[in-house]
Motif scaffolding. Structure first.
Motif, PDB file in Angstrom:
ATOM      1  N   ARG A  23     -58.021 -16.165   4.243  1.00 25.03           N
ATOM      2  CA  ARG A  23     -58.790 -15.917   5.457  1.00 25.03           C
ATOM      3  C   ARG A  23     -60.299 -15.920   5.206  1.00 25.03           C
ATOM      4  O   ARG A  23     -61.060 -15.193   5.848  1.00 25.03           O
ATOM      5  CB  ARG A  23     -58.369 -14.602   6.118  1.00 25.03           C
ATOM      6  CG  ARG A  23     -56.889 -14.576   6.455  1.00 25.03           C
ATOM      7  CD  ARG A  23     -56.447 -13.200   6.905  1.00 25.03           C
ATOM      8  NE  ARG A  23     -57.011 -12.897   8.213  1.00 25.03           N
ATOM      9  CZ  ARG A  23     -56.386 -13.137   9.344  1.00 25.03           C
ATOM     10  NH1 ARG A  23     -55.195 -13.668   9.335  1.00 25.03           N
ATOM     11  NH2 ARG A  23     -56.944 -12.837  10.483  1.00 25.03           N
ATOM     12  N   MET A  39     -70.353 -20.740   5.871  1.00 23.65           N
ATOM     13  CA  MET A  39     -70.445 -19.818   7.006  1.00 23.65           C
ATOM     14  C   MET A  39     -71.822 -19.803   7.640  1.00 23.65           C
ATOM     15  O   MET A  39     -71.971 -19.745   8.852  1.00 23.65           O
ATOM     16  CB  MET A  39     -70.104 -18.414   6.530  1.00 23.65           C
ATOM     17  CG  MET A  39     -68.675 -18.272   6.088  1.00 23.65           C
ATOM     18  SD  MET A  39     -68.464 -16.793   5.113  1.00 23.65           S
ATOM     19  CE  MET A  39     -66.708 -16.907   4.823  1.00 23.65           C
ATOM     20  N   VAL A  40     -72.836 -19.818   6.764  1.00 24.47           N
ATOM     21  CA  VAL A  40     -74.197 -19.668   7.266  1.00 24.47           C
ATOM     22  C   VAL A  40     -74.579 -20.846   8.159  1.00 24.47           C
ATOM     23  O   VAL A  40     -75.290 -20.677   9.152  1.00 24.47           O
ATOM     24  CB  VAL A  40     -75.181 -19.545   6.084  1.00 24.47           C
ATOM     25  CG1 VAL A  40     -76.616 -19.469   6.576  1.00 24.47           C
ATOM     26  CG2 VAL A  40     -74.843 -18.327   5.238  1.00 24.47           C
ATOM     27  N   ILE A  82     -70.166 -19.917  14.794  1.00 28.21           N
ATOM     28  CA  ILE A  82     -69.571 -18.608  14.558  1.00 28.21           C
ATOM     29  C   ILE A  82     -68.214 -18.461  15.254  1.00 28.21           C
ATOM     30  O   ILE A  82     -67.346 -17.746  14.776  1.00 28.21           O
ATOM     31  CB  ILE A  82     -70.581 -17.520  14.992  1.00 28.21           C
ATOM     32  CG1 ILE A  82     -70.285 -16.197  14.315  1.00 28.21           C
ATOM     33  CG2 ILE A  82     -70.646 -17.367  16.492  1.00 28.21           C
ATOM     34  CD1 ILE A  82     -71.456 -15.248  14.340  1.00 28.21           C
ATOM     35  N   ASN A  89     -64.545 -20.015  16.984  1.00 31.16           N
ATOM     36  CA  ASN A  89     -63.588 -21.072  16.676  1.00 31.16           C
ATOM     37  C   ASN A  89     -63.821 -22.295  17.556  1.00 31.16           C
ATOM     38  O   ASN A  89     -63.701 -23.433  17.107  1.00 31.16           O
ATOM     39  CB  ASN A  89     -62.162 -20.545  16.843  1.00 31.16           C
ATOM     40  CG  ASN A  89     -61.824 -19.536  15.762  1.00 31.16           C
ATOM     41  OD1 ASN A  89     -62.441 -19.535  14.701  1.00 31.16           O
ATOM     42  ND2 ASN A  89     -60.875 -18.677  16.037  1.00 31.16           N
ATOM     43  N   LYS A 130     -70.298 -19.086  23.451  1.00 29.50           N
ATOM     44  CA  LYS A 130     -70.162 -17.628  23.382  1.00 29.50           C
ATOM     45  C   LYS A 130     -68.785 -17.231  23.900  1.00 29.50           C
ATOM     46  O   LYS A 130     -68.309 -17.774  24.895  1.00 29.50           O
ATOM     47  CB  LYS A 130     -71.232 -16.959  24.246  1.00 29.50           C
ATOM     48  CG  LYS A 130     -72.590 -16.939  23.583  1.00 29.50           C
ATOM     49  CD  LYS A 130     -73.596 -16.172  24.425  1.00 29.50           C
ATOM     50  CE  LYS A 130     -74.959 -16.210  23.764  1.00 29.50           C
ATOM     51  NZ  LYS A 130     -76.017 -15.725  24.645  1.00 29.50           N
ATOM     52  N   PRO A 131     -68.132 -16.270  23.241  1.00 23.88           N
ATOM     53  CA  PRO A 131     -66.818 -15.855  23.736  1.00 23.88           C
ATOM     54  C   PRO A 131     -66.941 -15.171  25.108  1.00 23.88           C
ATOM     55  O   PRO A 131     -67.992 -14.628  25.440  1.00 23.88           O
ATOM     56  CB  PRO A 131     -66.342 -14.853  22.674  1.00 23.88           C
ATOM     57  CG  PRO A 131     -67.569 -14.424  21.942  1.00 23.88           C
ATOM     58  CD  PRO A 131     -68.547 -15.537  22.046  1.00 23.88           C
ATOM     59  N   THR A 132     -65.864 -15.252  25.881  1.00 22.75           N
ATOM     60  CA  THR A 132     -65.851 -14.533  27.161  1.00 22.75           C
ATOM     61  C   THR A 132     -65.639 -13.068  26.870  1.00 22.75           C
ATOM     62  O   THR A 132     -64.685 -12.700  26.189  1.00 22.75           O
ATOM     63  CB  THR A 132     -64.690 -15.023  28.037  1.00 22.75           C
ATOM     64  OG1 THR A 132     -64.697 -16.434  28.023  1.00 22.75           O
ATOM     65  CG2 THR A 132     -64.834 -14.518  29.450  1.00 22.75           C
ATOM     66  N   LYS A 133     -66.522 -12.251  27.375  1.00 17.97           N
ATOM     67  CA  LYS A 133     -66.370 -10.835  27.062  1.00 17.97           C
ATOM     68  C   LYS A 133     -65.232 -10.230  27.866  1.00 17.97           C
ATOM     69  O   LYS A 133     -64.835 -10.754  28.911  1.00 17.97           O
ATOM     70  CB  LYS A 133     -67.676 -10.086  27.287  1.00 17.97           C
ATOM     71  CG  LYS A 133     -68.063  -9.883  28.732  1.00 17.97           C
ATOM     72  CD  LYS A 133     -69.336  -9.061  28.808  1.00 17.97           C
ATOM     73  CE  LYS A 133     -69.795  -8.938  30.253  1.00 17.97           C
ATOM     74  NZ  LYS A 133     -71.056  -8.201  30.370  1.00 17.97           N
ATOM     75  N   PHE A 134     -64.730  -9.122  27.343  1.00 16.51           N
ATOM     76  CA  PHE A 134     -63.643  -8.381  27.975  1.00 16.51           C
ATOM     77  C   PHE A 134     -64.094  -7.888  29.348  1.00 16.51           C
ATOM     78  O   PHE A 134     -65.204  -7.403  29.506  1.00 16.51           O
ATOM     79  CB  PHE A 134     -63.308  -7.186  27.080  1.00 16.51           C
ATOM     80  CG  PHE A 134     -62.108  -6.392  27.493  1.00 16.51           C
ATOM     81  CD1 PHE A 134     -60.859  -6.671  26.971  1.00 16.51           C
ATOM     82  CD2 PHE A 134     -62.231  -5.341  28.388  1.00 16.51           C
ATOM     83  CE1 PHE A 134     -59.752  -5.926  27.328  1.00 16.51           C
ATOM     84  CE2 PHE A 134     -61.127  -4.594  28.753  1.00 16.51           C
ATOM     85  CZ  PHE A 134     -59.886  -4.885  28.230  1.00 16.51           C
ATOM     86  N   GLY A 135     -63.216  -8.042  30.324  1.00 20.54           N
ATOM     87  CA  GLY A 135     -63.520  -7.471  31.629  1.00 20.54           C
ATOM     88  C   GLY A 135     -64.326  -8.376  32.522  1.00 20.54           C
ATOM     89  O   GLY A 135     -65.022  -7.908  33.426  1.00 20.54           O
ATOM     90  N   ARG A 169     -62.057 -14.499  34.755  1.00 16.86           N
ATOM     91  CA  ARG A 169     -62.143 -15.853  34.218  1.00 16.86           C
ATOM     92  C   ARG A 169     -61.817 -16.881  35.281  1.00 16.86           C
ATOM     93  O   ARG A 169     -60.983 -16.645  36.127  1.00 16.86           O
ATOM     94  CB  ARG A 169     -61.158 -16.015  33.059  1.00 16.86           C
ATOM     95  CG  ARG A 169     -61.683 -15.347  31.809  1.00 16.86           C
ATOM     96  CD  ARG A 169     -60.553 -15.185  30.806  1.00 16.86           C
ATOM     97  NE  ARG A 169     -60.501 -13.792  30.393  1.00 16.86           N
ATOM     98  CZ  ARG A 169     -60.762 -13.390  29.147  1.00 16.86           C
ATOM     99  NH1 ARG A 169     -61.095 -14.249  28.236  1.00 16.86           N
ATOM    100  NH2 ARG A 169     -60.696 -12.132  28.826  1.00 16.86           N
TER     101      ARG A 169
END
Lengths: 436, 345
Positions: free
Chosen positions: B232, B284-285, B289, B291, B337-342, B345
């Motif tokens: 991982r 990584m750098v 960031i 997937n 950017k990921p979709t934030k919780f709450g 969608r």
């Protein structure tokens, strides 16, 4: 098994204390009862030096709806309205100092016997408030407020939180094992207050004995649900999401998705208050970690000094950190001269090798924090903004959605104190909006 | 009943003394995963060992020399730079050693020591420290070093010793072409690839071909890549999507005209694709960031690699492709950017 997105798998470390039955902490000679033990509006002491008090007697008056009183943990005389370090703020805060008379005599009429199911919703809510019941998982939000949703919110789900996802801690686990009836009956009282026919009690799968017992004991209307072992499974929003698939909206409350969550310990306190008139003056606390000689689960009065609790558990052994709560969200303490509070779910003593005190380095953008974040944030960006104090930019990057669960910080290979930066940014943001 | 009553001042003071604690106080959380930056760098180095061993096996002691010079010079240059600039010395994080190893694996085994040192100097100072050190470099340092050398010393950088068994190394090994180089030459000279020699798949799969000392064996690199995914350290997104993109694009072209375009299996095992996809693009750098971002990044790497290989002046395009896509990482991060919780969608 039900769960949520994100999260981490820290070592559970519950074996240190999970099999130790609850022991009653002996009566102390002096108690320091903090006046402010809840989240919300302050309360004001109603006793003065020299007053005789009985066990369960009210010591303070709540100022406002989102506020609760505190009560005398034993009978005795008020020595003074003094000051003691508040475990949450780290600042001196008012407390009622009571010299115990050793009789441990109840206030008149306590404990009483009554049938909570014969009481009205309003009566029950009032009893819960005047008994000083708060969320006992650690957040200490007044319970009666959570049970009084505004008329436009329809509540259809009540969840009893027995997840106890914090590593090390076992207080809820022991409570569910040893006193399941208090939890289940309290849950039924809350169902009545909420006008619900059904409830769910959610327990992480690492407590199979508690799951089995609840399964056997629970009435048909309370469903027992085993949850995947993953931190922060017991966080309110993640728990609701795991069980119902609903997401509490950003900036919203559980009631916005029709849910109410109460900790197992809170349910027990609700039962004591409603059925027996007993206010919240004691709780079950796990005293654990490898820095304490004899880890124990204790039933301890609110206001007991931490130093006494540590002595009762055999004293310290190579302690490097003393924490109120669990290792993920607990608060590190700098003195033993603090008292046990309603929200003290655990006293965790870590040795240097159990904790993390190394310096941090630059972010390498590995993305582990993004994977771990249960709130769908980019913690690495918040930590970089935190270094520079750029709180406005951080708010644009969803700073205020962070629940400070610590998952990002746990996995960060550069050891960046991301939660610390988040708290710092939130404080800057609050200060700026207060100025406006 | 426990008695710790302390009503007189002397007792109070004694109690205060007794309760003086020497403990750490910090924000939560108070526990931490054991996987830190040096651990990650070590894992990547371990994962590169099979590829490096194959290089040493086929190219002998000179290959080992390039590896040692690369790693040592990167670490020494980083330490010297940080000492000269008055910054904390961070060589213990293992990133300089890894950069040195990656640079060496991207060089021909016949590279003289000074060439390796120049590459290290460029990688560590210009590509990494000028931007603020670990975590702040936009471009993969080892690739910047390699491309600098390729442009500045084209002859030394494209003189490929022939692979031979470690046990039959001659004093002055003959040189030859890489599989992709042979392909390019055939296209230039004949307009088709039918005349290109050495188009079998097994040699580049095992490593019995000319090329950079660490890129020759697809098998060894895939093994290392699987280790990284299993540990991982990296996710499958970049290597799988990168390789798949190259396979799909070269496959389409091969179906259209197999006389001009080599088959996709050849494109996968030849050249630096495996080294690039598993070890260089996954830095990584310098990679996105999330997937989703990694998938976009990898598609870009694959497409540019194919364009350079088929229509560019260089036979190989992996290094350029990754460096070009490195430049897009901030944009990709912003767009994914990921979709934030709450959030509905």
């Amino acid at each position: 098994m039900k769960t949520f997105k994100g999260g981490i798998h820290p070592p559970e470390e519950k074996q240190l204390v999970k099999d130790n039955p609850i022991v009653d902490f002996p009566l102390s000679s002096r108690y320091h009862v903090l006046v402010q033990q809840h989240l919300g509006a302050p309360a004001k002491p109603t006793v003065k030096a020299g007053d005789e008090v009985k066990k369960g007697q009210v010591l303070s008056e709540p100022l406002g709806f989102v506020s609760v009183p505190v009560h005398a943990p034993t009978s005795g005389r008020v020595k003074e309205i003094g000051k003691i370090v508040h475990p949450v703020t780290g600042l001196l805060a008012p407390c009622v100092v009571i010299d115990a008379d050793g009789c441990d005599e109840w206030a008149e009429g306590l404990p009483l016997e009554r049938d909570p199911f014969a009481m009205s919703r309003e009566e029950l809510l009032n009893v819960i408030k005047t008994a000083g019941v708060v969320g006992m998982g650690g957040a200490t939000f007044p319970t009666h407020v959570k049970l009084s949703p505004p008329k436009d919110k329809t509540i259809d789900t009540f969840i009893v939180n027995g997840a106890e996802c914090e590593p090390y801690l076992s207080s809820d686990h022991r409570l569910m094992l040893e006193e399941p009836d208090r939890v289940l009956k309290g849950a039924r009282v809350i169902m009545k207050v909420l006008g619900l026919e059904r409830a769910v009690i959610a327990i992480e799968a690492n407590k199979p004995d508690a799951i089995k017992l609840m399964w056997e004991k629970a009435p048909a209307e309370i469903q027992v649900e085993a949850l995947k072992v993953k931190y922060p499974q017991g966080a309110e929003k993640q728990l609701i999401n795991a069980l119902t698939g609903r997401e509490v909206p950003s900036g919203g409350l559980p009631m916005d998705v029709g849910a109410v969550v109460q900790n197992a310990g809170t349910c027990a306190a609700v039962w004591d208050a409603c059925a027996r008139g007993i206010p919240l003056i004691e709780r079950i606390t796990s005293v654990t970690g490898r820095g304490i000689v004899q880890p124990k689960n204790i039933r301890v009065r609110v206001g007991t000094l931490l130093g006494e609790v540590i002595d009762f558990c055999g004293g310290l052994n190579g302690a490097a950190k003393i924490i109120y709560g669990g290792p993920m969200m607990g608060i590190a303490q700098f003195t033993q001269d603090i008292s046990i509070m309603k929200g003290t779910s655990g006293v965790l003593v870590l040795r240097e090798q159990d904790t993390n005190i190394t310096a941090y380095s630059a972010c390498i953008s590995c993305g582990r924090c993004v994977e771990a974040c249960p709130m769908g944030l980019i913690p690495s960006v918040l930590s970089k903004l935190g270094e520079k104090g750029m709180f406005q930019k951080a708010v644009e990057n969803n700073l205020l959605d962070c629940v400070e669960c610590g998952s990002c910080t746990y996995v960060c290979p550069a050891n960046r104190p991301i939660v610390h930066f988040v708290k710092h940014l939130k404080a800057l943001s609050r200060a700026a909006s207060a100025k406006k | 009943m426990k008695n710790i009553s302390a009503s007189n001042p002397a007792e109070d003071q004694a109690k205060e003394q007794a309760s003086k604690l020497s403990v750490y106080v910090s924000s939560s959380p108070h526990v931490h995963s054991t996987e830190d930056v040096p651990w990650i760098m070590r894992q990547v180095i371990y994962a590169l060992i099979p590829g490096a061993l194959v290089g040493v096996y086929f190219f002998g002691i000179p290959a080992l020399k390039v590896i040692v010079v690369g790693m040592v010079s990167c670490v020494v240059i980083e330490a010297l730079w940080q000492k000269l600039t008055g910054n904390p010395i961070t060589i213990k994080d293992g990133s300089a050693a890894l950069t040195g190893l990656l640079l060496a694996m991207n060089l021909p085994s016949g590279a003289p020591w000074w060439l390796v040192v120049i590459g290290s100097l460029v990688a560590i100072t210009i590509a990494k420290q000028f931007f603020g050190g670990i975590g702040n470099n936009p471009f993969n340092p080892a690739l910047v070093g390699r491309v600098f050398l390729l442009i500045s010393f084209p002859v030394a950088m494209t003189t490929w010793p022939e692979p031979r068994s470690f046990f039959s190394q001659a004093a002055d090994a003959a040189t030859g072409a890489t599989p992709l180089g042979a392909l390019k030459t055939a296209i230039f000279e004949h307009g088709t690839i039918t005349a290109a020699p050495g188009m079998n798949l097994m040699d580049p799969f095992l490593g019995n071909v000319g090329g950079s000392l660490g890129e020759i064996s697809a098998l060894a690199l895939i093994l290392g890549g699987i280790y990284l995914i299993a540990r991982r350290i990296i996710t499958w997104h970049i290597p799988v999507v990168y390789i798949a993109t190259v396979a799909v694009l070269t496959g389409i072209l091969w179906l259209i005209n197999p006389d001009v375009y080599a088959n996709p299996a050849f494109h996968l095992v030849a050249g630096g694709l495996m080294l690039g996809a598993f070890f260089m693009a996954t830095d990584m750098v310098t990679s996105p960031i999330t997937n989703m971002g990694k998938v976009i990044f990898a598609i870009g790497c694959g497409a540019i690699t194919v364009v350079i290989r088929l229509w560019g002046g260089y036979p190989e395009g992996v290094s350029f492709a990754i460096l070009i896509m490195n430049a897009f990482v901030p944009l990709i991060n912003r767009a994914t950017k990921p979709t934030k919780f709450g959030v509905v969608r």
